[in-house]
Design a protein around this motif. Structure first.
Motif, PDB file in Angstrom:
ATOM      1  N   SER A  93      -0.325 -10.392  -8.728  1.00  0.00           N
ATOM      2  CA  SER A  93       0.538  -9.736  -9.726  1.00  0.00           C
ATOM      3  C   SER A  93      -0.249  -8.705 -10.528  1.00  0.00           C
ATOM      4  O   SER A  93       0.278  -7.647 -10.890  1.00  0.00           O
ATOM      5  N   THR A  94      -1.514  -8.995 -10.798  1.00  0.00           N
ATOM      6  CA  THR A  94      -2.351  -8.053 -11.528  1.00  0.00           C
ATOM      7  C   THR A  94      -2.609  -6.803 -10.701  1.00  0.00           C
ATOM      8  O   THR A  94      -2.577  -5.677 -11.214  1.00  0.00           O
ATOM      9  N   GLU A  95      -2.855  -6.996  -9.406  1.00  0.00           N
ATOM     10  CA  GLU A  95      -3.072  -5.851  -8.526  1.00  0.00           C
ATOM     11  C   GLU A  95      -1.802  -5.008  -8.400  1.00  0.00           C
ATOM     12  O   GLU A  95      -1.856  -3.783  -8.320  1.00  0.00           O
ATOM     13  N   THR A  96      -0.647  -5.669  -8.389  1.00  0.00           N
ATOM     14  CA  THR A  96       0.613  -4.939  -8.329  1.00  0.00           C
ATOM     15  C   THR A  96       0.785  -4.068  -9.569  1.00  0.00           C
ATOM     16  O   THR A  96       1.116  -2.876  -9.469  1.00  0.00           O
ATOM     17  N   LEU A  97       0.553  -4.651 -10.733  1.00  0.00           N
ATOM     18  CA  LEU A  97       0.690  -3.907 -11.982  1.00  0.00           C
ATOM     19  C   LEU A  97      -0.319  -2.772 -12.056  1.00  0.00           C
ATOM     20  O   LEU A  97       0.025  -1.635 -12.413  1.00  0.00           O
ATOM     21  N   ILE A 127      -5.300 -11.092   1.078  1.00  0.00           N
ATOM     22  CA  ILE A 127      -4.930 -11.182   2.489  1.00  0.00           C
ATOM     23  C   ILE A 127      -3.514 -11.718   2.653  1.00  0.00           C
ATOM     24  O   ILE A 127      -2.730 -11.209   3.461  1.00  0.00           O
ATOM     25  N   VAL A 128      -3.165 -12.743   1.876  1.00  0.00           N
ATOM     26  CA  VAL A 128      -1.840 -13.359   2.022  1.00  0.00           C
ATOM     27  C   VAL A 128      -0.760 -12.579   1.286  1.00  0.00           C
ATOM     28  O   VAL A 128       0.420 -12.780   1.512  1.00  0.00           O
ATOM     29  N   ALA A 129      -1.150 -11.686   0.414  1.00  0.00           N
ATOM     30  CA  ALA A 129      -0.160 -10.896  -0.321  1.00  0.00           C
ATOM     31  C   ALA A 129      -0.454  -9.401  -0.193  1.00  0.00           C
ATOM     32  O   ALA A 129      -0.634  -8.701  -1.193  1.00  0.00           O
ATOM     33  N   PRO A 130      -0.523  -8.894   1.028  1.00  0.00           N
ATOM     34  CA  PRO A 130      -0.882  -7.490   1.221  1.00  0.00           C
ATOM     35  C   PRO A 130       0.158  -6.514   0.696  1.00  0.00           C
ATOM     36  O   PRO A 130      -0.124  -5.341   0.503  1.00  0.00           O
ATOM     37  N   LEU A 131       1.382  -6.988   0.476  1.00  0.00           N
ATOM     38  CA  LEU A 131       2.435  -6.091   0.008  1.00  0.00           C
ATOM     39  C   LEU A 131       2.371  -5.852  -1.495  1.00  0.00           C
ATOM     40  O   LEU A 131       3.055  -4.963  -2.010  1.00  0.00           O
ATOM     41  N   ALA A 132       1.541  -6.620  -2.197  1.00  0.00           N
ATOM     42  CA  ALA A 132       1.467  -6.478  -3.651  1.00  0.00           C
ATOM     43  C   ALA A 132       1.091  -5.057  -4.069  1.00  0.00           C
ATOM     44  O   ALA A 132       1.813  -4.425  -4.858  1.00  0.00           O
ATOM     45  N   PRO A 133      -0.035  -4.494  -3.590  1.00  0.00           N
ATOM     46  CA  PRO A 133      -0.367  -3.135  -4.019  1.00  0.00           C
ATOM     47  C   PRO A 133       0.608  -2.089  -3.494  1.00  0.00           C
ATOM     48  O   PRO A 133       0.824  -1.056  -4.133  1.00  0.00           O
ATOM     49  N   LEU A 134       1.220  -2.347  -2.335  1.00  0.00           N
ATOM     50  CA  LEU A 134       2.194  -1.394  -1.794  1.00  0.00           C
ATOM     51  C   LEU A 134       3.432  -1.343  -2.675  1.00  0.00           C
ATOM     52  O   LEU A 134       3.956  -0.265  -2.982  1.00  0.00           O
ATOM     53  N   MET A 179       4.859   1.916  -5.015  1.00  0.00           N
ATOM     54  CA  MET A 179       6.220   2.442  -4.990  1.00  0.00           C
ATOM     55  C   MET A 179       6.837   2.416  -6.389  1.00  0.00           C
ATOM     56  O   MET A 179       7.456   3.391  -6.839  1.00  0.00           O
ATOM     57  N   PHE A 180       6.644   1.320  -7.105  1.00  0.00           N
ATOM     58  CA  PHE A 180       7.172   1.222  -8.465  1.00  0.00           C
ATOM     59  C   PHE A 180       6.507   2.248  -9.381  1.00  0.00           C
ATOM     60  O   PHE A 180       7.146   2.788 -10.293  1.00  0.00           O
ATOM     61  N   PHE A 226       0.992   5.265   0.585  1.00  0.00           N
ATOM     62  CA  PHE A 226       2.343   4.713   0.663  1.00  0.00           C
ATOM     63  C   PHE A 226       3.174   5.135  -0.536  1.00  0.00           C
ATOM     64  O   PHE A 226       4.307   5.615  -0.404  1.00  0.00           O
ATOM     65  N   GLY A 227       2.628   4.962  -1.735  1.00  0.00           N
ATOM     66  CA  GLY A 227       3.367   5.295  -2.945  1.00  0.00           C
ATOM     67  C   GLY A 227       3.704   6.767  -3.044  1.00  0.00           C
ATOM     68  O   GLY A 227       4.790   7.146  -3.489  1.00  0.00           O
ATOM     69  N   ARG A 228       2.790   7.622  -2.608  1.00  0.00           N
ATOM     70  CA  ARG A 228       3.010   9.066  -2.708  1.00  0.00           C
ATOM     71  C   ARG A 228       4.089   9.558  -1.739  1.00  0.00           C
ATOM     72  O   ARG A 228       4.600  10.659  -1.905  1.00  0.00           O
ATOM     73  N   MET A 229       4.418   8.763  -0.740  1.00  0.00           N
ATOM     74  CA  MET A 229       5.509   9.133   0.161  1.00  0.00           C
ATOM     75  C   MET A 229       6.842   9.198  -0.589  1.00  0.00           C
ATOM     76  O   MET A 229       7.752   9.912  -0.187  1.00  0.00           O
ATOM     77  N   PHE A 230       6.924   8.449  -1.701  1.00  0.00           N
ATOM     78  CA  PHE A 230       8.183   8.336  -2.439  1.00  0.00           C
ATOM     79  C   PHE A 230       8.288   9.333  -3.590  1.00  0.00           C
ATOM     80  O   PHE A 230       9.083   9.138  -4.507  1.00  0.00           O
TER      81      PHE A 230
END
Length: 223
Positions: free
Chosen positions: A9-13, A90-97, A101-102, A178-182
């Motif tokens: 969650s920290t990496e996502t934020l 490894i188990v949450a690779p979608l967190a930074p992606l 996007m957000f 990935f984020g810059r695609m949006f």
């Protein structure tokens, strides 16, 4: 040490905030520069480097402040990060992606533009891919060899320099690509160009740790 469950969650934020800095400053730079690309890039560089330094300092004690799957992979492969600590990445690779996007959406909201958009800025070709390999390899090398307590400053300075010495303006980060695609603005990248950047960045993530091992013993810590 922070609870390992808080790392994704920290990496996502952190990634969301990093992308909002990069994309938001890109929008602002493009608006104010009035067609002067060099001025826009200079402004984008300063904002990105400053934001990256602060975010690493703020989130580093909690998650390590990777904000970058290539960095997580490189550190895990070369043994610089214990396997137990690598598990969340490894188990949450979608967190930074998801965060990336957000972050793009947040930047759009701040500048009152369409939230949902896709970039039309094509970034492709051998030079771009070689640049991303070099940029990512250099980033990993800086992280692995930076003296204790100086990672944030050295990474920020490296990225600021790499904005200018690489043909790709140094994404060095699959999540950033990935984020810059949006975001269809100065800092964007067309979805068709994304895969080439990601492949190059992952290649660089393997080269950087290899160079680090070849240069051992570790860098001498500066006074």
């Amino acid at each position: 040490m922070a609870d390992i469950s808080r790392k994704p969650s920290t990496e996502t934020l952190g990634t969301a905030l990093l992308l909002s800095v990069v994309i938001g400053s890109g929008i602002m730079a493009e608006r104010l520069a009035r067609g002067h690309v060099a001025i826009a890039l200079r402004a984008n560089t300063l904002a990105a480097a400053g934001g990256l330094y602060v975010l690493i300092e703020v989130f580093g004690p909690v998650s390590g402040a990777h904000f970058d799957p290539a960095v997580s992979l490189g550190l895990a492969v070369c043994g610089a990060m214990p396997r137990s600590q690598a598990i969340p990445y490894i188990v949450a690779p979608l967190a930074p992606l998801a965060g990336a996007m957000f972050g793009a959406w947040l930047a759009h909201a701040m500048f009152d533009t369409s939230i949902l958009q896709f970039s039309t800025k094509v970034r492709s070709g051998t030079g771009q891919w070689v640049a991303e390999i070099a940029a990512t390899a250099g980033l990993l090398l800086v992280i692995l060899r930076a003296p204790h307590g100086r990672i944030a400053a050295m990474v920020a300075c490296y990225i600021a320099a790499a904005y200018w010495f690489t043909a790709s303006t140094s994404f060095a980060n699959p999540a950033a690509a990935f984020g810059r695609m949006f975001s269809d603005n100065f800092a964007g990248i067309a979805p068709s160009s994304g895969p080439g950047f990601v492949i190059a960045e992952l290649a660089g993530a393997g080269i950087g740790p290899t160079i680090h091992k070849a240069l051992r013993p570790a860098a001498i810590e500066l006074p």
